[in-house]
Write an enzyme that holds these catalytic residues in place. Structure first.
Site, PDB file in Angstrom:
ATOM      1  N   SER A 116       0.765  -1.392   0.148  1.00  0.00           N
ATOM      2  CA  SER A 116      -0.030  -0.072  -0.037  1.00  0.00           C
ATOM      3  C   SER A 116       0.945   1.130   0.117  1.00  0.00           C
ATOM      4  CB  SER A 116      -0.822  -0.092   1.170  1.00  0.00           C
ATOM      5  OG  SER A 116      -1.817   0.918   1.111  1.00  0.00           O
ATOM      6  N   HIS A 117       0.809   1.941   0.920  1.00  0.00           N
ATOM      7  CA  HIS A 117       1.415   3.390   1.038  1.00  0.00           C
ATOM      8  C   HIS A 117       2.729   3.074   1.828  1.00  0.00           C
ATOM      9  CE1 HIS A 117      -0.948   2.239   4.515  1.00  0.00           C
ATOM     10  NE2 HIS A 117      -0.283   2.726   5.326  1.00  0.00           N
ATOM     11  N   ASP A 288      -2.399   6.759  -3.312  1.00  0.00           N
ATOM     12  CA  ASP A 288      -1.177   5.811  -2.626  1.00  0.00           C
ATOM     13  C   ASP A 288      -0.609   4.804  -3.636  1.00  0.00           C
ATOM     14  OD1 ASP A 288      -3.139   4.110  -2.582  1.00  0.00           O
ATOM     15  OD2 ASP A 288      -2.592   3.154  -0.637  1.00  0.00           O
ATOM     16  N   ASP A 290      -0.974   1.746  -4.150  1.00  0.00           N
ATOM     17  CA  ASP A 290      -1.824   0.909  -4.703  1.00  0.00           C
ATOM     18  C   ASP A 290      -3.036   1.290  -5.269  1.00  0.00           C
ATOM     19  OD1 ASP A 290      -2.581   0.890  -2.085  1.00  0.00           O
ATOM     20  OD2 ASP A 290      -3.501  -0.983  -2.256  1.00  0.00           O
ATOM     21  N   ASP A 292      -5.519   2.656  -3.581  1.00  0.00           N
ATOM     22  CA  ASP A 292      -6.806   2.779  -2.916  1.00  0.00           C
ATOM     23  C   ASP A 292      -7.266   3.779  -2.051  1.00  0.00           C
ATOM     24  OD1 ASP A 292      -4.974   1.949  -1.049  1.00  0.00           O
ATOM     25  OD2 ASP A 292      -6.111   0.101  -0.595  1.00  0.00           O
ATOM     26  N   ARG A 293      -6.035   4.839  -1.684  1.00  0.00           N
ATOM     27  CA  ARG A 293      -6.122   5.883  -0.807  1.00  0.00           C
ATOM     28  C   ARG A 293      -6.183   7.292  -1.859  1.00  0.00           C
ATOM     29  NH1 ARG A 293      -2.648   5.442   4.735  1.00  0.00           N
ATOM     30  NH2 ARG A 293      -3.616   3.438   5.434  1.00  0.00           N
ATOM     31  N   SER A 378      -8.369   7.142   7.539  1.00  0.00           N
ATOM     32  CA  SER A 378      -7.131   6.786   6.790  1.00  0.00           C
ATOM     33  C   SER A 378      -7.062   7.030   5.218  1.00  0.00           C
ATOM     34  CB  SER A 378      -6.775   5.275   7.100  1.00  0.00           C
ATOM     35  OG  SER A 378      -7.738   4.581   6.874  1.00  0.00           O
ATOM     36  N   LYS A 389     -11.435   0.302  -1.206  1.00  0.00           N
ATOM     37  CA  LYS A 389     -11.784   1.616  -1.255  1.00  0.00           C
ATOM     38  C   LYS A 389     -11.023   2.016  -2.457  1.00  0.00           C
ATOM     39  CE  LYS A 389      -7.643   2.169   1.985  1.00  0.00           C
ATOM     40  NZ  LYS A 389      -7.640   0.992   2.594  1.00  0.00           N
TER      41      LYS A 389
HETATM   42  C1  G6P Z   1      -5.421  -0.263   5.290  1.00  0.00           C
HETATM   43  C2  G6P Z   1      -6.602  -0.870   5.131  1.00  0.00           C
HETATM   44  C3  G6P Z   1      -7.821   0.550   5.840  1.00  0.00           C
HETATM   45  C4  G6P Z   1      -7.482   0.782   7.073  1.00  0.00           C
HETATM   46  C5  G6P Z   1      -5.921   1.155   7.219  1.00  0.00           C
HETATM   47  C6  G6P Z   1      -5.547   1.152   8.711  1.00  0.00           C
HETATM   48  O1  G6P Z   1      -5.052   0.931   4.454  1.00  0.00           O
HETATM   49  O2  G6P Z   1      -6.853  -1.020   3.695  1.00  0.00           O
HETATM   50  O3  G6P Z   1      -8.992  -0.125   5.528  1.00  0.00           O
HETATM   51  O4  G6P Z   1      -8.050   1.840   7.537  1.00  0.00           O
HETATM   52  O5  G6P Z   1      -4.980   0.114   6.707  1.00  0.00           O
HETATM   53  O6  G6P Z   1      -4.196   1.290   8.999  1.00  0.00           O
HETATM   54  P1  G6P Z   1      -3.709   1.054  10.362  1.00  0.00           P
HETATM   55  O7  G6P Z   1      -2.115   1.232  10.194  1.00  0.00           O
HETATM   56  O8  G6P Z   1      -4.162   2.192  11.015  1.00  0.00           O
HETATM   57  O9  G6P Z   1      -3.938  -0.336  11.046  1.00  0.00           O
HETATM   58 ZN    ZN Z   2      -3.413   1.462  -0.303  1.00  0.00          ZN
END
Ligand code: G6P
Ligand code: ZN
Length: 566
Positions: A116-117, A288, A290, A292-293, A378, A389
């Site tokens: 992801s990010h 981000d 991938d 989704d953000r 987030s 997302k």
């Molecule tokens: C990922 C998930 C999100 C979630 C986030 C929380 O990005 O896809 O749905 O809100 O993680 O991350 P954290 O680091 O706060 O557990």
């Molecule tokens: Zn992501």
């Protein structure tokens, strides 16, 4: 002749999927058998009768080690009697695109290669996530099963002789011990683009961007942060909607995201914030690694919190043809996300859900036709068009609202606050703190919640004129009972709720790959319009002081200030 090798192996510690799949340093995944073990356990979690001959979708965000991982998956899928793998060209699929294609092709599931990010490159992170047939992240029952298999694995199956051309669109097939195995390389952006065309009015958006006689062309800037969305932005914004190339930024996917965190917030996308501050663009967005953000900015760098963003979309759902067609069935947010969307839901008379952090919790509600639109603080925003997302979708939603209302981002927000009041919200992250200290801090908070020693107490924070006192109404560790399957998920974050509705929440991140990350969320509600333009960090300073005092965060972690504030 393709032969199947049964390779001996032994378990690795810690292959426990977190909030969003297994995330570790690239070097961990590169260990001999490490990736293979995890992939075998994913495959084994699919019941045999479903697995034989099934279709799985595979793709990732282009980060370092992705192509190697795709090849491992191909060789192991072949050996494990999977019928077909649908892979994005060059291995590239955004997370929303995988969700879209799983659903469109009625695949059994998908394997997403992303952290992801989190940063990428040889010294960065890698990740593997499994999504199920509804297109969403696997629920805990499945990730727990995968984890338990990783603890006893003794061997895995692989076809070493298979190599695949990831870059040419088309199908390649092999006969393997009596079954046919096919790899279909698919255009990375086509299916997703078609879906967006069904959801939004592309003609309206084209006109907004081109301008008309009475209306100047609308200028925006969208940054892919060198993640996977680059090709999607080029195709959708430039080719389909006619935006000039100069409206897009950092659109070449890079294995290390150019050395940065591909995380769309004001810290890691500060270059975008600076560009917006010049005042030449009316809208800014970043996505981000991938895809989704998303982060949404208005002219002059005006920041739209993700909590407000989803609420504004809900309030303006009629600007989006998809919602006009399907109706807004219900709305939802994760627990730490501010309650702005609840107020919209109440006004619209639709159900409003509060779920634990993690997109997977929305899926059941969507599948049961009770949820259309949801978001998380987030930087996640999305709808039931898929089960992830969706960053680019959120940007198109904002473009649609602007095109319909012919208002600036800031005015849309001002209007929104006037109508509903403003929920001030800030999140402070203490990244990579020593895990033991973080654990102890959460334990103390859980204990304080349990013994109710703070309930009804008055707590004061801030100094001088800005001092403010809040009375604790309740304190608990959030627990969620899924309304569809009744499954209970406990210990999802300690909440202090005050008598005026303000909240302070403490959670440990479930997505980090080293040490622990503590998140402190603070929220307060302000109905008075004359205070709506105040700075959130100033408004929330007293609550933040209270949070730090109650949690003894500095004592437990040695940290004076947060690493990131969003
Ligand atoms: C990922 C998930 C999100 C979630 C986030 C929380 O990005 O896809 O749905 O809100 O993680 O991350 P954290 O680091 O706060 O557990
Ligand atoms: Zn992501």
């Amino acid at each position: 002749m393709v032969t199947v090798t049964l390779q001996d192996t032994s378990p690795f510690d810690g292959q426990k999927p977190g909030t969003s799949g297994l995330r570790k340093a690239v070097k961990v995944f590169q260990q001999h058998h490490y990736t293979e073990n995890f992939v075998q356990c994913i495959i084994d979690s699919i019941p045999a009768e479903k697995r034989r001959g099934c279709t799985l979708v595979v793709g990732g965000d282009g980060r370092f080690f992705m192509r190697e991982a795709v090849l491992i998956i191909v060789r192991m899928a072949a050996a494990n009697e999977i019928g077909q793998l649908v892979i994005g060209q060059g291995g590239i699929f955004s997370t929303p695109a995988v969700s879209c294609i799983i659903r469109k092709m009625k695949a059994t599931g998908g394997i997403l290669l992303t952290a992801s990010h989190n940063p990428g490159g040889p010294d960065g992170d890698f990740g593997i996530k499994y999504n199920i047939e509804n297109g969403g992240p696997a629920p805990e029952a499945i990730t727990n099963e995968i984890f338990s298999k990783t603890k006893t694995i003794k061997s895995y199956k692989i076809c070493h002789d298979i190599t695949v051309d990831l870059d040419t669109i088309g199908s390649q097939s092999w006969e393997i011990e009596g079954h046919t195995f096919t790899v279909m390389i698919r255009d990375s952006v086509e299916d997703y683009t078609l879906l967006m065309k069904e959801i939004f009015d592309f003609d309206l958006l084209k006109t907004l961007i081109a301008g008309t006689e009475g209306q100047a062309p609308f200028k925006f800037i969208a940054s892919a942060m060198h993640g996977v969305t680059g090709p999607y932005l080029k195709r959708i914004l430039c080719q389909e909607l006619g935006a000039p190339e100069s409206y897009t930024l950092k659109c070449e996917p890079k294995e290390d995201f150019g050395g940065h965190h591909p995380d769309p917030n004001q810290t890691y996308a500060s270059d975008l914030v600076e560009m917006l501050k010049k005042g030449e663009h009316q809208l800014g967005a970043a996505f981000d690694g991938d895809g989704d953000r998303n982060m949404i900015l208005g002219q002059n760098g005006f920041f739209v919190t993700p909590s407000d963003s989803v609420a504004v979309i809900a309030d303006n759902a009629t600007c989006i043809p998809y919602f006009v067609k399907t109706g807004l069935k219900g709305v939802a947010r994760s627990m730490p996300t501010s309650a702005a969307i609840d107020r919209v839901g109440q006004k619209l008379g639709v159900e409003c859900f509060e779920v634990p952090t993690g997109w997977k919790f929305f899926g059941n509600l969507m599948d049961a036709q009770r949820l259309s639109l949801c978001g998380e603080e987030s930087f996640g925003t999305g709808s039931d068009h898929i089960r992830e997302k969706d960053g680019v979708w959120a940007f198109l939603a904002w473009l649609s609202i602007i095109a319909s209302k012919k208002m600036s981002v800031q005015d849309i927000l001002k209007d929104f606050w006037k109508k509903y009041g403003r929920g001030f919200f800030v999140r402070c992250d203490y990244e990579n703190v020593e895990a033991e200290g973080a654990k102890k801090m959460i334990e103390l908070l859980r204990q304080t919640a349990k013994d109710e020693s703070l309930v009804n107490k008055s707590l004061t924070g801030g100094s001088g004129q800005d001092q403010k006192t809040y009375q604790v109404k309740s304190m608990d560790d959030f627990s969620y009972t899924d309304p569809i399957d009744g499954i209970v998920t406990e210990k999802q974050g300690v909440r202090m709720i005050f008598t005026d509705g303000s909240r302070v929440i403490f959670r440990l991140s479930g997505t980090g790959s080293a040490g622990a990350t503590i998140r402190v969320y603070v929220e307060s509600y302000e109905p008075d319009e004359s205070k709506h333009l105040l700075d959130a960090q100033i408004v929330l300073k007293p609550l933040l002081d209270i949070a730090l005092k109650v949690s003894k965060l500095q004592e437990f972690t040695g940290r004076e200030i947060p690493t990131v504030i969003t």
